[in-house]
Scaffold this motif. Structure first.
Motif, PDB file in Angstrom:
ATOM      1  N   ASP A 114       0.869  -1.179   0.000  1.00  0.00           N
ATOM      2  CA  ASP A 114       0.000   0.000   0.000  1.00  0.00           C
ATOM      3  C   ASP A 114       0.907   1.231   0.000  1.00  0.00           C
ATOM      4  OD1 ASP A 114      -1.713   2.091   0.460  1.00  0.00           O
ATOM      5  OD2 ASP A 114      -2.569   1.276   2.310  1.00  0.00           O
ATOM      6  N   MET A 115       1.075   1.859  -1.171  1.00  0.00           N
ATOM      7  CA  MET A 115       2.033   2.959  -1.300  1.00  0.00           C
ATOM      8  C   MET A 115       1.665   4.139  -0.412  1.00  0.00           C
ATOM      9  SD  MET A 115       4.245   1.654  -3.301  1.00  0.00           S
ATOM     10  CE  MET A 115       5.271   3.087  -3.616  1.00  0.00           C
ATOM     11  N   SER A 116       0.390   4.309  -0.142  1.00  0.00           N
ATOM     12  CA  SER A 116      -0.036   5.430   0.698  1.00  0.00           C
ATOM     13  C   SER A 116       0.313   5.221   2.164  1.00  0.00           C
ATOM     14  CB  SER A 116      -1.544   5.659   0.552  1.00  0.00           C
ATOM     15  OG  SER A 116      -2.273   4.559   1.084  1.00  0.00           O
ATOM     16  N   SER A 117       0.673   4.004   2.521  1.00  0.00           N
ATOM     17  CA  SER A 117       0.975   3.714   3.921  1.00  0.00           C
ATOM     18  C   SER A 117       2.444   3.935   4.271  1.00  0.00           C
ATOM     19  CB  SER A 117       0.600   2.259   4.249  1.00  0.00           C
ATOM     20  OG  SER A 117       1.536   1.349   3.667  1.00  0.00           O
ATOM     21  N   ILE A 118       3.304   4.102   3.271  1.00  0.00           N
ATOM     22  CA  ILE A 118       4.748   4.149   3.529  1.00  0.00           C
ATOM     23  C   ILE A 118       5.100   5.425   4.289  1.00  0.00           C
ATOM     24  CG2 ILE A 118       7.033   4.085   2.486  1.00  0.00           C
ATOM     25  CD1 ILE A 118       5.873   2.655   0.105  1.00  0.00           C
ATOM     26  N   THR A 119       5.879   5.272   5.341  1.00  0.00           N
ATOM     27  CA  THR A 119       6.185   6.394   6.242  1.00  0.00           C
ATOM     28  C   THR A 119       7.462   7.118   5.802  1.00  0.00           C
ATOM     29  OG1 THR A 119       7.454   4.974   7.756  1.00  0.00           O
ATOM     30  CG2 THR A 119       5.075   5.194   8.158  1.00  0.00           C
ATOM     31  N   TRP A 120       7.427   7.699   4.616  1.00  0.00           N
ATOM     32  CA  TRP A 120       8.604   8.374   4.058  1.00  0.00           C
ATOM     33  C   TRP A 120       9.047   9.555   4.911  1.00  0.00           C
ATOM     34  CZ3 TRP A 120      11.097   5.601   0.816  1.00  0.00           C
ATOM     35  CH2 TRP A 120      10.461   4.808  -0.140  1.00  0.00           C
ATOM     36  N   TYR A 121       8.134  10.132   5.662  1.00  0.00           N
ATOM     37  CA  TYR A 121       8.453  11.340   6.426  1.00  0.00           C
ATOM     38  C   TYR A 121       8.442  11.070   7.936  1.00  0.00           C
ATOM     39  CZ  TYR A 121       7.400  13.092   1.814  1.00  0.00           C
ATOM     40  OH  TYR A 121       7.391  13.285   0.455  1.00  0.00           O
ATOM     41  N   GLY A 122       8.524   9.799   8.306  1.00  0.00           N
ATOM     42  CA  GLY A 122       8.492   9.424   9.712  1.00  0.00           C
ATOM     43  C   GLY A 122       7.131   8.888  10.113  1.00  0.00           C
ATOM     44  N   LEU A 123       7.070   8.274  11.258  1.00  0.00           N
ATOM     45  CA  LEU A 123       5.804   7.722  11.743  1.00  0.00           C
ATOM     46  C   LEU A 123       4.792   8.845  11.991  1.00  0.00           C
ATOM     47  CD1 LEU A 123       7.116   5.065  14.290  1.00  0.00           C
ATOM     48  CD2 LEU A 123       5.766   4.597  12.233  1.00  0.00           C
ATOM     49  N   PRO A 124       3.587   8.709  11.473  1.00  0.00           N
ATOM     50  CA  PRO A 124       2.555   9.719  11.731  1.00  0.00           C
ATOM     51  C   PRO A 124       2.237   9.796  13.223  1.00  0.00           C
ATOM     52  CG  PRO A 124       1.906   8.254   9.935  1.00  0.00           C
ATOM     53  CD  PRO A 124       3.111   7.641  10.581  1.00  0.00           C
ATOM     54  N   GLU A 125       1.731  10.918  13.612  1.00  0.00           N
ATOM     55  CA  GLU A 125       1.370  11.117  15.014  1.00  0.00           C
ATOM     56  C   GLU A 125       0.356  10.058  15.454  1.00  0.00           C
ATOM     57  OE1 GLU A 125      -0.346  14.666  17.962  1.00  0.00           O
ATOM     58  OE2 GLU A 125       0.031  15.059  15.825  1.00  0.00           O
ATOM     59  N   GLY A 126       0.629   9.450  16.592  1.00  0.00           N
ATOM     60  CA  GLY A 126      -0.275   8.438  17.123  1.00  0.00           C
ATOM     61  C   GLY A 126      -0.009   7.041  16.622  1.00  0.00           C
ATOM     62  N   LYS A 127       0.964   6.866  15.697  1.00  0.00           N
ATOM     63  CA  LYS A 127       1.277   5.557  15.144  1.00  0.00           C
ATOM     64  C   LYS A 127       2.589   5.039  15.732  1.00  0.00           C
ATOM     65  CE  LYS A 127      -1.991   5.097  11.896  1.00  0.00           C
ATOM     66  NZ  LYS A 127      -2.907   3.943  11.780  1.00  0.00           N
ATOM     67  N   THR A 128       2.685   3.701  15.825  1.00  0.00           N
ATOM     68  CA  THR A 128       3.932   3.057  16.234  1.00  0.00           C
ATOM     69  C   THR A 128       4.285   2.001  15.191  1.00  0.00           C
ATOM     70  OG1 THR A 128       2.947   1.226  17.492  1.00  0.00           O
ATOM     71  CG2 THR A 128       3.235   3.353  18.633  1.00  0.00           C
TER      72      THR A 128
END
Length: 666
Positions: free
Chosen positions: A581-595
């Motif tokens: 899922d290309m939209s899930s890739i954390t290219w800019y770091g983990l989103p807030e609230g995600k681990t």
């Protein structure tokens, strides 16, 4: 003198001309006289088809000019870095290292001049024909002149000053051997020839002419290209009086451009032709950047928007290296896609990838950060079975695919991204069926695009900005400002119109800043297509932008961008964990609230320090042009020597008429 030519396979509309390898002489054996051929529209059309056929050779546009000669920019690299960057091959040449000879350049020269000879034959034959004023004959004449001009322009881009020959070779070879002509003389002649051909050509969609032919739109674009090249910077064999010398220039072989008055006249000429294209409404942007490339991969001409003004026609299984030698990688034989490809000849950079806004759809279409590999996967299917006693039980059936196509991240390959514009996952069912059965190289037939409408808008924006700045109108324009033209290209690519509008509106209203925005948009829009290099050269920015890319990697990516990147797989696929899922890739770091626990997998990001990348690979990129220390803006033996040498076989066969310049060996 009466000439004769060989006609073959006329039922297929093709005329085959066998060419000799001696320098510029490309005469053909005799079967039908030239007089008979050009007294007949059908035979004449076969001669024109031969010119188009010439463009499908590997050494012309099927491979070399579709992929190789546009490499060596700030975002487009040849697959030769580190120890291979100085090899006597394309890997050395497109890192601007010329100590060893890349032998294919000899063949490229020969094939390109053979194409010019075929065009000369057509022009000469039609102009001397008693039916030359027929509508179709005038179209054929215009096509031949435009194709000849296109090939000459590319030869000039590669070699600089070259022989100019607009007549067929004589049997006594009295005109076969020629020395170099100043490229400006050639360009001026080509501009006049193409301009005089425009009226005869139909627009795409008229008279059954498609964008696989030279049409009125492409001819207008070609004049603009020629004029802008003529107005731009170029390295010279010697200084030209009255020309401006760039600050970044070699003392012996100066980089120069024409004076301001000449440049303005050339800009106005280009603007007039670009305005005609825009005002015609024939060519438009496809509203979907993705669909633009889907259609190309499907081998389907866009008859609605006609964004591609001219596509050199290829044929599946016969020609067309795009999608095989360049494009998304099939790194292994799989059940779903069949035979592998070798798509790594053209590589893109992490700096390009991170320069895109996250809402720009061009990023993930252009920069392929994954590849297909073959891995074992098991599919479980649960069915309900009615037993003899009437009870219902669940039965689990497992299907194993040992060569399942799985998307796999490339990881920390900052100079090794594939160009996803040519993607087997988008190719048509016929190609897929054949590739599943294939056990060897399988040519895709994907057409080579010479000009897209987005380029028309970017050139238009550039010229308008040069003449009157970002926000003013100009006599002869298409009633668009530079900013408005740039906005059309940029907004088409955005998933968030508010973000795109903010970007466009915030570009400062001065020429320098707006020009820099055009230079950047050029990379975002055209990366991988073999167009950026020639614009950077005429702007005298090629070396500067390569150096800036290296600085960007060292200062803004390594140890800055994430060292570990997380992703999820698309759920619901036949075999599990096969599609990312290309939209899930954390290219800019983990989103807030995600681990990390919220993700299915991870890979090493471009931000991870790898000394092989920083100390070996980065230093070697374009080392012959900018030096081999990424921290210093250096240069090679000759400053700004972006040209390639004329091949030794060509020089040996030239009867001493040709010699290399720019401190190249003969």
């Amino acid at each position: 003198m009466k000439k004769s030519i060989t006609i073959c396979a006329l039922a297929a509309g093709a005329l085959a001309l066998s060419s000799c390898s001696d320098f510029l002489d490309q005469n053909s054996p005799s079967e039908l006289s030239q007089e008979h051929v050009f007294n007949n529209e059908y035979y004449t059309s076969a001669v024109i088809n031969q010119i188009y056929g010439d463009l499908t050779n590997d050494r012309t546009y099927s491979q070399d000019w579709a992929i190789l000669y546009g490499l060596g920019t700030d975002c487009e690299l040849v697959d030769g870095i580190g120890s291979t960057a100085t090899a006597a091959s394309e890997r050395g040449y497109f890192n601007y290292n010329f100590d060893g000879e890349y032998s294919n350049t000899n063949d490229m020269w020969t094939k390109m001049y053979a194409t010019i000879e075929d065009a000369n034959l057509a022009v000469e034959g039609i102009e001397n024909s008693p039916i030359k004023n027929n509508k179709n004959m005038q179209i054929y004449l215009a096509e031949a002149k435009c194709l000849r001009a296109m090939v000459y322009l590319d030869l000039i881009r590669a070699f600089g000053d070259i022989p100019m020959k607009f007549e067929t070779s004589k049997s006594d070879l009295s005109n076969a051997y020629q020395g170099k002509t100043d490229r400006d003389v050639i360009l001026d002649s080509l501009i006049n020839q193409v301009e005089s051909s425009i009226d005869a050509l139909p627009w795409a969609g008229m008279s059954n002419y498609t964008t696989e032919h030279v049409t009125k739109g492409y001819a207008h674009a070609l004049v603009a290209q020629l004029a802008m090249t003529r107005a731009g910077y170029a390295i010279r064999e010697q200084a030209k009086s009255g020309y401006e010398t760039a600050s970044y220039s070699d003392p012996t072989y100066p980089t120069q451009r024409p004076d301001a008055e000449t440049r303005k006249a050339l800009y106005e000429k280009a603007l007039n032709h670009l305005a005609v294209i825009i005002n015609s409404g024939v060519h438009k942007l496809n509203p979907s950047f993705e669909n633009e490339w889907y259609l190309l991969n499907q081998l389907t001409l866009d008859t609605q928007y006609k964004e591609n003004l001219f596509e050199i026609p290829m044929q599946q299984n016969v020609s067309g290296e795009l999608g095989y030698t360049a494009g998304y990688r099939l790194n292994g034989v799989t059940t779903q896609y069949g035979f592998t490809n070798s798509s790594g000849k053209l590589k893109l950079t992490a700096s390009l990838f991170y320069s895109y806004d996250s809402t720009d759809v061009r990023r993930d279409i252009t920069c392929a950060t994954t590849q297909i590999v073959a891995e074992k996967r098991v599919h479980s299917d649960t069915t309900k079975v009615t037993m003899a006693d009437g009870s219902v039980e669940e039965k689990i059936e497992k299907t194993t695919d040992t060569q399942c196509a799985v998307e796999s991240a490339l990881g920390n390959a900052p100079f090794g991204l594939y160009c996803g514009k040519w993607d087997p996952r988008m190719e048509n069912a016929n190609w897929l069926d054949q590739n599943i059965k294939a056990s060897a190289k399988h040519l895709t037939g994907i057409n080579v695009v010479k000009v897209r409408y987005s380029q028309i808008l970017l050139w238009y924006a550039e010229i308008m900005n040069e003449l009157v700045g970002p926000d003013a109108y100009y006599n002869g324009s298409a009633n668009l400002t530079a900013r408005e033209a740039l906005a059309l290209v940029h907004k088409r690519a955005s998933k968030n119109l508010a973000v795109a509008n903010e970007y466009i509106n915030n570009i400062p209203a001065n020429k320098e800043d707006f020009f820099n925005a055009i230079v950047q948009e050029n990379a975002w829009e055209l990366a991988g297509e073999g167009a950026r290099k020639w614009d950077l050269i005429r702007w005298n920015l090629l070396a500067q932008k390569i150096y800036e890319m290296k600085q960007d990697y060292l200062n803004n990516i390594v140890s800055v961008k994430p060292e570990k990147v997380y992703f999820n797989y698309v759920k619901g696929t036949t075999y599990p964990e096969t599609k990312i899922d290309m939209s899930s890739i954390t290219w800019y770091g983990l989103p807030e609230g995600k681990t990390s626990k919220d993700y299915d997998g991870s890979f090493t990001g471009f931000g991870k320090l790898d000394t092989k990348q920083t100390e070996t690979n980065l230093n070697s990129i374009a080392g012959g042009l900018v030096g081999t220390d990424a921290k210093v803006f250096g240069h090679g033996a000759v400053i700004n020597r972006y040209l390639i040498p004329i091949g030794s076989k060509i020089i040996d066969a030239s009867n001493s008429y040709l010699q290399n310049s720019y401190n190249f060996k003969n």
